[in-house]
Design a protein around this motif. Structure first.
Motif, PDB file in Angstrom:
ATOM      1  N   SER A 242       0.805  -1.224   0.000  1.00  0.00           N
ATOM      2  CA  SER A 242       0.000   0.000   0.000  1.00  0.00           C
ATOM      3  C   SER A 242       0.832   1.265   0.000  1.00  0.00           C
ATOM      4  CB  SER A 242      -0.942   0.002   1.217  1.00  0.00           C
ATOM      5  OG  SER A 242      -0.192  -0.063   2.416  1.00  0.00           O
ATOM      6  N   ASP A 243       2.106   1.161   0.415  1.00  0.00           N
ATOM      7  CA  ASP A 243       2.922   2.374   0.474  1.00  0.00           C
ATOM      8  C   ASP A 243       3.618   2.670  -0.846  1.00  0.00           C
ATOM      9  OD1 ASP A 243       4.605   0.209   0.573  1.00  0.00           O
ATOM     10  OD2 ASP A 243       5.927   1.034   2.116  1.00  0.00           O
ATOM     11  N   LYS A 244       3.422   1.825  -1.870  1.00  0.00           N
ATOM     12  CA  LYS A 244       4.045   2.056  -3.163  1.00  0.00           C
ATOM     13  C   LYS A 244       3.219   3.039  -3.972  1.00  0.00           C
ATOM     14  CE  LYS A 244       6.721  -2.137  -4.013  1.00  0.00           C
ATOM     15  NZ  LYS A 244       6.943  -3.253  -4.948  1.00  0.00           N
ATOM     16  N   ARG A 245       3.910   3.910  -4.693  1.00  0.00           N
ATOM     17  CA  ARG A 245       3.260   4.838  -5.604  1.00  0.00           C
ATOM     18  C   ARG A 245       3.523   4.359  -7.023  1.00  0.00           C
ATOM     19  NH1 ARG A 245      -0.277   7.265  -2.969  1.00  0.00           N
ATOM     20  NH2 ARG A 245      -0.272   9.081  -4.350  1.00  0.00           N
ATOM     21  N   PHE A 246       2.478   4.292  -7.830  1.00  0.00           N
ATOM     22  CA  PHE A 246       2.654   3.786  -9.181  1.00  0.00           C
ATOM     23  C   PHE A 246       1.644   4.447 -10.103  1.00  0.00           C
ATOM     24  CE2 PHE A 246       0.126   0.886  -6.616  1.00  0.00           C
ATOM     25  CZ  PHE A 246      -1.041   0.750  -7.340  1.00  0.00           C
ATOM     26  N   ALA A 247       1.964   4.428 -11.381  1.00  0.00           N
ATOM     27  CA  ALA A 247       1.093   5.034 -12.403  1.00  0.00           C
ATOM     28  C   ALA A 247       1.022   4.098 -13.590  1.00  0.00           C
ATOM     29  CB  ALA A 247       1.654   6.396 -12.827  1.00  0.00           C
ATOM     30  N   ALA A 248      -0.008   4.273 -14.386  1.00  0.00           N
ATOM     31  CA  ALA A 248      -0.207   3.390 -15.539  1.00  0.00           C
ATOM     32  C   ALA A 248       0.829   3.667 -16.616  1.00  0.00           C
ATOM     33  CB  ALA A 248      -1.609   3.569 -16.108  1.00  0.00           C
ATOM     34  N   SER A 249       1.379   2.602 -17.166  1.00  0.00           N
ATOM     35  CA  SER A 249       2.221   2.709 -18.349  1.00  0.00           C
ATOM     36  C   SER A 249       1.437   2.343 -19.606  1.00  0.00           C
ATOM     37  CB  SER A 249       3.448   1.805 -18.219  1.00  0.00           C
ATOM     38  OG  SER A 249       3.053   0.465 -17.968  1.00  0.00           O
ATOM     39  N   ARG A 250       0.248   1.715 -19.440  1.00  0.00           N
ATOM     40  CA  ARG A 250      -0.590   1.381 -20.588  1.00  0.00           C
ATOM     41  C   ARG A 250      -2.051   1.236 -20.155  1.00  0.00           C
ATOM     42  NH1 ARG A 250       0.445   2.385 -25.261  1.00  0.00           N
ATOM     43  NH2 ARG A 250       2.366   1.147 -25.336  1.00  0.00           N
ATOM     44  N   ILE A 251      -2.942   1.822 -20.953  1.00  0.00           N
ATOM     45  CA  ILE A 251      -4.382   1.577 -20.851  1.00  0.00           C
ATOM     46  C   ILE A 251      -4.818   1.026 -22.196  1.00  0.00           C
ATOM     47  CG2 ILE A 251      -6.664   2.561 -20.438  1.00  0.00           C
ATOM     48  CD1 ILE A 251      -5.307   4.887 -18.983  1.00  0.00           C
ATOM     49  N   THR A 252      -5.498  -0.113 -22.194  1.00  0.00           N
ATOM     50  CA  THR A 252      -5.965  -0.687 -23.447  1.00  0.00           C
ATOM     51  C   THR A 252      -7.393  -1.203 -23.265  1.00  0.00           C
ATOM     52  OG1 THR A 252      -5.406  -2.255 -25.227  1.00  0.00           O
ATOM     53  CG2 THR A 252      -4.985  -2.969 -22.961  1.00  0.00           C
ATOM     54  N   TYR A 253      -8.103  -1.386 -24.374  1.00  0.00           N
ATOM     55  CA  TYR A 253      -9.552  -1.600 -24.321  1.00  0.00           C
ATOM     56  C   TYR A 253      -9.966  -2.677 -25.310  1.00  0.00           C
ATOM     57  CZ  TYR A 253     -14.561  -0.361 -24.651  1.00  0.00           C
ATOM     58  OH  TYR A 253     -15.936  -0.380 -24.654  1.00  0.00           O
ATOM     59  N   TRP A 254     -10.909  -3.533 -24.868  1.00  0.00           N
ATOM     60  CA  TRP A 254     -11.447  -4.615 -25.699  1.00  0.00           C
ATOM     61  C   TRP A 254     -12.912  -4.333 -25.951  1.00  0.00           C
ATOM     62  CZ3 TRP A 254     -12.895 -10.273 -24.403  1.00  0.00           C
ATOM     63  CH2 TRP A 254     -12.686 -11.096 -25.510  1.00  0.00           C
ATOM     64  N   SER A 255     -13.238  -3.924 -27.174  1.00  0.00           N
ATOM     65  CA  SER A 255     -14.604  -3.525 -27.494  1.00  0.00           C
ATOM     66  C   SER A 255     -15.593  -4.677 -27.354  1.00  0.00           C
ATOM     67  CB  SER A 255     -14.679  -2.970 -28.924  1.00  0.00           C
ATOM     68  OG  SER A 255     -13.894  -1.808 -29.060  1.00  0.00           O
ATOM     69  N   ARG A 256     -15.135  -5.903 -27.601  1.00  0.00           N
ATOM     70  CA  ARG A 256     -16.035  -7.052 -27.575  1.00  0.00           C
ATOM     71  C   ARG A 256     -16.774  -7.165 -26.237  1.00  0.00           C
ATOM     72  NH1 ARG A 256     -13.986 -13.155 -28.730  1.00  0.00           N
ATOM     73  NH2 ARG A 256     -13.489 -12.203 -30.746  1.00  0.00           N
ATOM     74  N   SER A 258     -16.328  -4.616 -23.626  1.00  0.00           N
ATOM     75  CA  SER A 258     -16.156  -3.336 -22.922  1.00  0.00           C
ATOM     76  C   SER A 258     -15.180  -3.487 -21.760  1.00  0.00           C
ATOM     77  CB  SER A 258     -17.504  -2.818 -22.406  1.00  0.00           C
ATOM     78  OG  SER A 258     -18.394  -2.594 -23.460  1.00  0.00           O
ATOM     79  N   CYS A 259     -14.071  -4.146 -22.031  1.00  0.00           N
ATOM     80  CA  CYS A 259     -13.085  -4.490 -21.007  1.00  0.00           C
ATOM     81  C   CYS A 259     -11.901  -3.528 -21.069  1.00  0.00           C
ATOM     82  CB  CYS A 259     -12.618  -5.922 -21.220  1.00  0.00           C
ATOM     83  SG  CYS A 259     -11.457  -6.521 -20.008  1.00  0.00           S
ATOM     84  N   VAL A 260     -11.496  -3.013 -19.914  1.00  0.00           N
ATOM     85  CA  VAL A 260     -10.345  -2.120 -19.797  1.00  0.00           C
ATOM     86  C   VAL A 260      -9.240  -2.858 -19.051  1.00  0.00           C
ATOM     87  CG1 VAL A 260      -9.459   0.041 -18.839  1.00  0.00           C
ATOM     88  CG2 VAL A 260     -11.783  -0.057 -19.780  1.00  0.00           C
ATOM     89  N   ALA A 261      -8.033  -2.871 -19.614  1.00  0.00           N
ATOM     90  CA  ALA A 261      -6.873  -3.448 -18.940  1.00  0.00           C
ATOM     91  C   ALA A 261      -5.880  -2.344 -18.650  1.00  0.00           C
ATOM     92  CB  ALA A 261      -6.235  -4.539 -19.792  1.00  0.00           C
ATOM     93  N   LEU A 262      -5.324  -2.375 -17.453  1.00  0.00           N
ATOM     94  CA  LEU A 262      -4.426  -1.322 -16.983  1.00  0.00           C
ATOM     95  C   LEU A 262      -3.138  -1.960 -16.503  1.00  0.00           C
ATOM     96  CD1 LEU A 262      -4.434   1.826 -16.259  1.00  0.00           C
ATOM     97  CD2 LEU A 262      -4.911   1.062 -13.938  1.00  0.00           C
ATOM     98  N   LEU A 263      -2.020  -1.526 -17.075  1.00  0.00           N
ATOM     99  CA  LEU A 263      -0.696  -1.980 -16.638  1.00  0.00           C
ATOM    100  C   LEU A 263       0.009  -0.830 -15.953  1.00  0.00           C
ATOM    101  CD1 LEU A 263       1.678  -4.049 -16.652  1.00  0.00           C
ATOM    102  CD2 LEU A 263       2.344  -3.067 -18.864  1.00  0.00           C
TER     103      LEU A 263
END
Length: 348
Positions: A242-256, A258-263
């Motif tokens: 919980s003490d780690k700070r992080f941000a997304a390096s990729r947001i991608t989307y699957w239209s089939r 409506s799925c969002v994947a976050l790395l």
């Protein structure tokens, strides 16, 4: 594999990059069928002005490492920028390098316009330049600027708006034809905005992620925040501390689905969400955990989620939903390739 490794998909066209090298193939290809295109930025055209600063004095030569890359909407074009301050444009059908152009400063992100007539390039000084695709040797044109480094750039599906994200917590929505005119700001993040993503089948919606460990959903023309997910509250026992700070390096989307994947950087998991567009909210579904560092992710509409990881034996993994849960499908589908040639080729 180099720390700058990345993945891009458009249809079945697949590009993997690492260091100064790019390798293009298709998800339908096998490792040994010869259908590979390779390119090395260290052998690209070098122009004398790329070693001169704004004051005309020599500056340190870049490493040729690829910093950012993307397909055009149709997949007919591909562009990349590298650490030697070059924009390299390719035609993909068949693969051919169209031009090598110099950019003013090292770039952080790039995108094609929906019309595929221009490439927009954002740089570390906060400027966005446009480069013609139709005239591939024309110089760039300054379009707009921020006071701080830009971390991402996007264009609305109708080419009316340019969206930019910076280190000062802001997302700006500017008119494409008159970039000095600002349509709105999307304000709410409390740290740098690392990624922005326009939802393809809901063109009024924007996803964003930040160093404040949130994923947010916006109606960007009005600058209205619709939903906020705090990623630290989604941790599973094996997840990040919980003490780690992080941000997304990729947001991608699957239209089939409506799925969002976050790395996220420095976190060995991929977060999976469902976009419920009518309710204007994101619903958290699960985490996909990996033993190896994950470099990048991308959806292929016909198959599922491709994961590029730091693993010599299986650099590319395909994940699919099974009974409502996303899983690594290699064990269930032994015919799927691990693409080990990608690792060997990128390492040279």
């Amino acid at each position: 594999m180099a720390s700058s490794a990345g993945l891009a998909l458009c249809g079945r066209a697949l590009v993997v990059r690492g260091g100064s090298r790019l390798l293009a193939t298709t998800t339908a290809s096998s490792d040994d069928d010869g259908s590979l295109f390779t390119y090395d930025c260290s052998t690209a055209e070098k122009k004398s002005q790329e070693n001169k600063g704004e004051d005309g004095q020599p500056v340190e030569k870049g490493s040729d490492t690829i910093l950012a890359s993307t397909f055009s909407k149709s997949g007919s074009y591909f562009a990349l920028t590298d650490d030697s301050k070059r924009l390299i444009l390719f035609r993909t059908k068949p693969w051919q390098c169209l031009s090598v152009r110099t950019v003013v400063r090292r770039c952080t992100a790039l995108t094609f316009t929906a019309s595929e007539e221009k490439v927009l390039v954002a740089d570390k000084s906060g400027d966005v330049y446009s480069f013609s695709v139709l005239e591939p040797n024309e110089c760039g044109k300054l379009e707009l600027g921020h006071l701080s480094m830009l971390l991402d750039v996007a264009v609305s599906p109708d080419d009316r708006y340019v969206l930019t994200a910076d280190r000062d917590e802001k997302i700006r929505v500017s008119w494409a034809l008159a970039p000095h005119h600002i349509e709105s700001f999307c304000l709410g993040h409390t740290e740098f905005v690392s990624r922005i993503f326009l939802v393809p089948d809901h063109p009024e919606l924007l996803l964003s992620s930040s160093g404040d460990c949130t994923l947010r959903l916006w109606e960007y023309r009005r600058g209205q925040e619709l939903h906020c997910c705090h990623l630290t509250s989604l941790q599973e026992p094996e997840g990040p501390q919980s003490d780690k700070r992080f941000a997304a390096s990729r947001i991608t989307y699957w239209s089939r689905d409506s799925c969002v994947a976050l790395l996220c950087d420095c976190v060995p998991v991929v977060y999976i969400f469902q976009l419920e567009a009518p309710r204007r909210q994101l619903v958290y579904k699960q985490q996909l955990s990996f033993q190896h560092r994950v470099w990048d992710i991308a959806f292929e509409e016909s198959q599922g989620l491709w994961v590029l990881q730091d693993c010599r034996e299986a650099p590319l993994v395909l994940c699919r939903p099974v009974d409502g849960q996303w899983q690594d499908c290699r064990g269930k589908d032994p015919g799927k390739r691990a693409f080990p040639i990608l690792y060997r080729r990128l390492l040279g």
